[in-house]
Design a protein around this motif. Sequence first.
Motif: not given
Length: 64
Positions: A43-52
Amino acid sequence: MLVSMSAVLLLGLLIWFLLRIRYLRWVDALICGAFGFLLSRTLAAPLVQTLLDGVNGFLGHLRF
């Protein structure tokens, strides 16, 4: 998808290099964490992907 595959490859090579020279500190641990989030689809992957993606967009606009 192409950017995330490139990020996984680059981060994987960076982690391998840091482990090879035995130079892994807290900053490098954050890189390992980003690598883990990219590999897994939690569930945290989209947040990290958005940050990257934001960092990628920022770096793409820099002119040297």
